[in-house]
Design a protein around this motif. Structure first.
Motif, PDB file in Angstrom:
ATOM      1  N   GLU A   6       0.815  -1.029  -0.102  1.00 32.50           N
ATOM      2  CA  GLU A   6       0.070  -0.124   0.147  1.00 32.50           C
ATOM      3  C   GLU A   6       0.810   1.278   0.086  1.00 32.50           C
ATOM      4  OE1 GLU A   6      -2.044  -2.864   2.930  1.00 32.50           O
ATOM      5  OE2 GLU A   6      -0.086  -2.330   2.299  1.00 32.50           O
ATOM      6  N   SER A   7       0.232   2.286  -0.493  1.00 30.38           N
ATOM      7  CA  SER A   7       1.119   3.651  -0.713  1.00 30.38           C
ATOM      8  C   SER A   7      -0.010   4.688  -0.595  1.00 30.38           C
ATOM      9  CB  SER A   7       2.010   3.791  -1.637  1.00 30.38           C
ATOM     10  OG  SER A   7       1.322   3.612  -3.204  1.00 30.38           O
ATOM     11  N   SER A  21      -3.049   3.629  -2.956  1.00 26.63           N
ATOM     12  CA  SER A  21      -2.810   2.619  -3.971  1.00 26.63           C
ATOM     13  C   SER A  21      -2.258   1.294  -3.277  1.00 26.63           C
ATOM     14  CB  SER A  21      -1.744   3.097  -4.990  1.00 26.63           C
ATOM     15  OG  SER A  21      -1.592   2.184  -6.242  1.00 26.63           O
ATOM     16  N   CYS A  22      -2.765   0.309  -3.887  1.00 27.72           N
ATOM     17  CA  CYS A  22      -2.389  -1.169  -3.432  1.00 27.72           C
ATOM     18  C   CYS A  22      -1.811  -1.865  -4.734  1.00 27.72           C
ATOM     19  CB  CYS A  22      -3.650  -2.058  -2.930  1.00 27.72           C
ATOM     20  SG  CYS A  22      -3.127  -3.794  -2.855  1.00 27.72           S
ATOM     21  N   SER A  78      -2.319  -2.216  -9.960  1.00 19.43           N
ATOM     22  CA  SER A  78      -2.723  -1.839  -8.605  1.00 19.43           C
ATOM     23  C   SER A  78      -4.269  -1.784  -8.368  1.00 19.43           C
ATOM     24  CB  SER A  78      -2.120  -0.567  -8.091  1.00 19.43           C
ATOM     25  OG  SER A  78      -2.732   0.536  -9.062  1.00 19.43           O
ATOM     26  N   VAL A  79      -4.733  -1.789  -7.154  1.00 18.23           N
ATOM     27  CA  VAL A  79      -6.315  -1.243  -6.797  1.00 18.23           C
ATOM     28  C   VAL A  79      -6.238  -0.085  -6.019  1.00 18.23           C
ATOM     29  CG1 VAL A  79      -8.376  -2.280  -5.841  1.00 18.23           C
ATOM     30  CG2 VAL A  79      -6.997  -3.669  -7.192  1.00 18.23           C
ATOM     31  N   ASP A  80      -6.821   0.912  -6.540  1.00 21.62           N
ATOM     32  CA  ASP A  80      -6.724   1.875  -5.845  1.00 21.62           C
ATOM     33  C   ASP A  80      -7.959   2.219  -5.245  1.00 21.62           C
ATOM     34  OD1 ASP A  80      -4.842   3.556  -8.723  1.00 21.62           O
ATOM     35  OD2 ASP A  80      -4.315   2.205  -7.078  1.00 21.62           O
ATOM     36  N   LEU A  81      -7.907   3.216  -4.019  1.00 27.01           N
ATOM     37  CA  LEU A  81      -8.928   3.805  -3.351  1.00 27.01           C
ATOM     38  C   LEU A  81      -9.079   5.311  -3.221  1.00 27.01           C
ATOM     39  CD1 LEU A  81     -11.382   2.978  -1.541  1.00 27.01           C
ATOM     40  CD2 LEU A  81      -9.968   3.365   0.473  1.00 27.01           C
ATOM     41  N   THR A 118      -1.118   1.565   5.331  1.00 24.55           N
ATOM     42  CA  THR A 118      -0.661   3.059   5.113  1.00 24.55           C
ATOM     43  C   THR A 118      -1.541   3.822   5.859  1.00 24.55           C
ATOM     44  OG1 THR A 118      -0.156   4.531   3.497  1.00 24.55           O
ATOM     45  CG2 THR A 118      -2.171   3.337   3.078  1.00 24.55           C
ATOM     46  N   GLN A 119      -0.835   4.720   6.752  1.00 26.00           N
ATOM     47  CA  GLN A 119      -1.688   5.566   7.666  1.00 26.00           C
ATOM     48  C   GLN A 119      -2.410   6.850   6.960  1.00 26.00           C
ATOM     49  OE1 GLN A 119      -1.952   4.874  10.980  1.00 26.00           O
ATOM     50  NE2 GLN A 119      -3.293   6.765  10.922  1.00 26.00           N
TER      51      GLN A 119
END
Length: 124
Positions: A6-7, A21-22, A78-81, A118-119
């Motif tokens: 994650e980032s 982003s994953c 990636s899979v993003d949020l 990721t925080q």
């Protein structure tokens, strides 16, 4: 074997936006699910958004509907949020999970692979 990284986390003021982003390595097929979970200090981990990769169907927790959007980026693998209109209650460690074996969308024990998190911190 699938690895998830994650980032995109960080600190933002209320009303702001972040995009998580994953990035995954290994094979995630169209029959697999990928989901984002979060865990705030002192609270249980909870599901936020899920994606059924092949069909593209999505599922959201009520608390984030209309504000968060999960999607797959084929180029980035990636899979993003996308998280909009963030509030302090969104503050948590966010985790990506993949390959659900049974269970419901947000059944934690059903997901085989997890990232390190990721925080996200939202200030008022």
């Amino acid at each position: 074997q699938v690895q998830l990284v994650e980032s995109g986390g960080g600190s933002v003021q209320a009303g702001g936006s972040l995009r998580l982003s994953c990035a995954f390595s290994g094979h995630i097929s169209g029959n697999h699910h990928v989901a984002w979970f979060r865990q705030a200090p002192g609270k249980e981990r909870e599901g936020v958004a899920g994606l059924y990769v092949g069909v593209g169907s999505t599922f959201y927790a009520d608390s984030v509907k209309g504000r968060f959007a999960i999607s797959r980026d084929y180029a980035k693998k990636s899979v993003d949020l996308q998280m909009n209109n963030l509030t302090p209650t969104d503050t948590a460690m966010y985790y990506c999970a993949a390959v659900k074996l049974g269970g419901n969308w947000f059944t934690i024990s059903a997901y085989k692979y997890w990232g390190q998190g990721t925080q996200v911190t939202v200030s008022s």
